[in-house]
Design an enzyme around this catalytic site. Structure first.
Site, mmCIF file in Angstrom:
data_model
loop_
_atom_site.group_PDB
_atom_site.id
_atom_site.type_symbol
_atom_site.label_atom_id
_atom_site.label_comp_id
_atom_site.label_asym_id
_atom_site.label_seq_id
_atom_site.Cartn_x
_atom_site.Cartn_y
_atom_site.Cartn_z
ATOM 1 N N LYS A 244 2.362 -2.633 -1.367
ATOM 2 C CA LYS A 244 2.692 -1.736 -0.264
ATOM 3 C C LYS A 244 2.300 -2.443 1.020
ATOM 4 C CE LYS A 244 0.230 1.624 -1.821
ATOM 5 N NZ LYS A 244 -0.469 2.911 -1.873
ATOM 6 N N ASP B 252 -1.158 -5.847 -5.885
ATOM 7 C CA ASP B 252 -0.760 -5.519 -4.516
ATOM 8 C C ASP B 252 -0.078 -6.697 -3.846
ATOM 9 O OD1 ASP B 252 -1.749 -2.978 -4.666
ATOM 10 O OD2 ASP B 252 -3.563 -3.358 -3.505
ATOM 11 N N MET C 101 -6.528 -1.770 8.790
ATOM 12 C CA MET C 101 -5.089 -1.689 9.093
ATOM 13 C C MET C 101 -4.897 -1.273 10.543
ATOM 14 S SD MET C 101 -4.119 0.139 5.462
ATOM 15 C CE MET C 101 -5.701 1.019 5.375
#
Length: 253
Positions: free
Chosen positions: A76, A55, A186
């Site tokens: 991502k 990642d 997030m």
């Protein structure tokens, strides 16, 4: 470094990896960022990997633990150009058909907001064996950094972890979960909407909020706020953000 029993389960004289004889995959959680928060098992497997698909949030310090491996970035990042999950699945399957020991290295823990379900389905569809190696998830690391327990006797005995990110075919409106302590992953851009929804639900404006940016990394920042202040947003934050909300996060008297 000692050999991991699971990794050595692949005989050295087995057929070369191919679509009909694929290698083995390990989905490993790298934790919140600091290399020394990676599990010992995860570090051992990295040291034996032939290829590592990692990642964007995996640090260079952690990638230094696998100098022998081919490294493929499949990161991502919110708001940035990134690799679609379907493409990641395809790369993971292709790697297993080419290499004996494949590591899919994810931030945090693979089984919590890590899209592990889609990757496991792709591996299963192609008859590829895999294992999961857990990692320290951001909620636990952030609570430790901020020295704010997520539970406190007589105050909070439940914790709800949630994210505002949804699948493309799902509505963006997220129902607030129940829990004495709420932890939003997030949560940077969504902080304003979260605060407004909670205030509308009757949460007190002075409800304690702790925001941790870049958890466990050298540029970590911790913000002690109140829910009314969170409504103004988190303009000062640019890195990965975790938002913790609830009375358990209040200062200790």
């Amino acid at each position: 470094m000692a050999t991991d029993p699971a990794a050595s389960a692949l005989p050295s004289d087995s057929p070369p990896p191919s679509p009909t004889h694929p290698g083995r995959v390990w989905l490993i959680g790298s934790g919140p960022g600091a290399a020394d928060l990676l599990t010992v098992r995860g570090a051992r497997l990295l040291a034996q990997a032939d290829v590592v698909l990692h990642d964007a949030l995996v640090t260079e310090e952690i990638l230094e633990l696998c100098p022998q491996a081919v490294k493929i970035s499949v990161g991502k990042r919110s708001g940035q150009r990134s690799t679609a999950q379907v493409e990641i699945n395809e790369k993971l399957v292709a790697a297993a058909q080419q290499y004996r020991r494949v590591v899919r290295l994810k931030g945090g823990d693979p089984m919590l907001f890590g899209r592990a379900d889609e990757e496991m389905r792709a591996l299963e569809a192609h008859g590829i064996s895999y294992e999961i190696v857990p990692g320290i998830t951001a909620a636990l690391a952030a609570a430790a950094s901020a020295k704010r327990p997520l539970t406190r006797r007589g105050i909070a005995r439940s914790v709800s972890l949630f994210t505002s990110s949804t699948a493309p075919d799902q509505p963006n409106e997220v129902i607030m979960p129940n829990g004495d302590t709420l932890v939003q992953y997030m949560g940077g851009r969504e902080a304003t909407a979260t605060a407004r929804r909670l205030l509308e639900l009757g949460y007190a404006p002075e409800t304690p909020v702790v925001v941790v940016e870049n958890c466990s990394r050298p540029d970590e920042h911790i913000y002690n706020l109140q829910l009314a202040g969170l409504e103004a947003g988190l303009q000062a934050c640019s890195g990965p953000v975790l938002v913790m909300i609830g009375p358990a996060l209040a200062d200790r008297d």
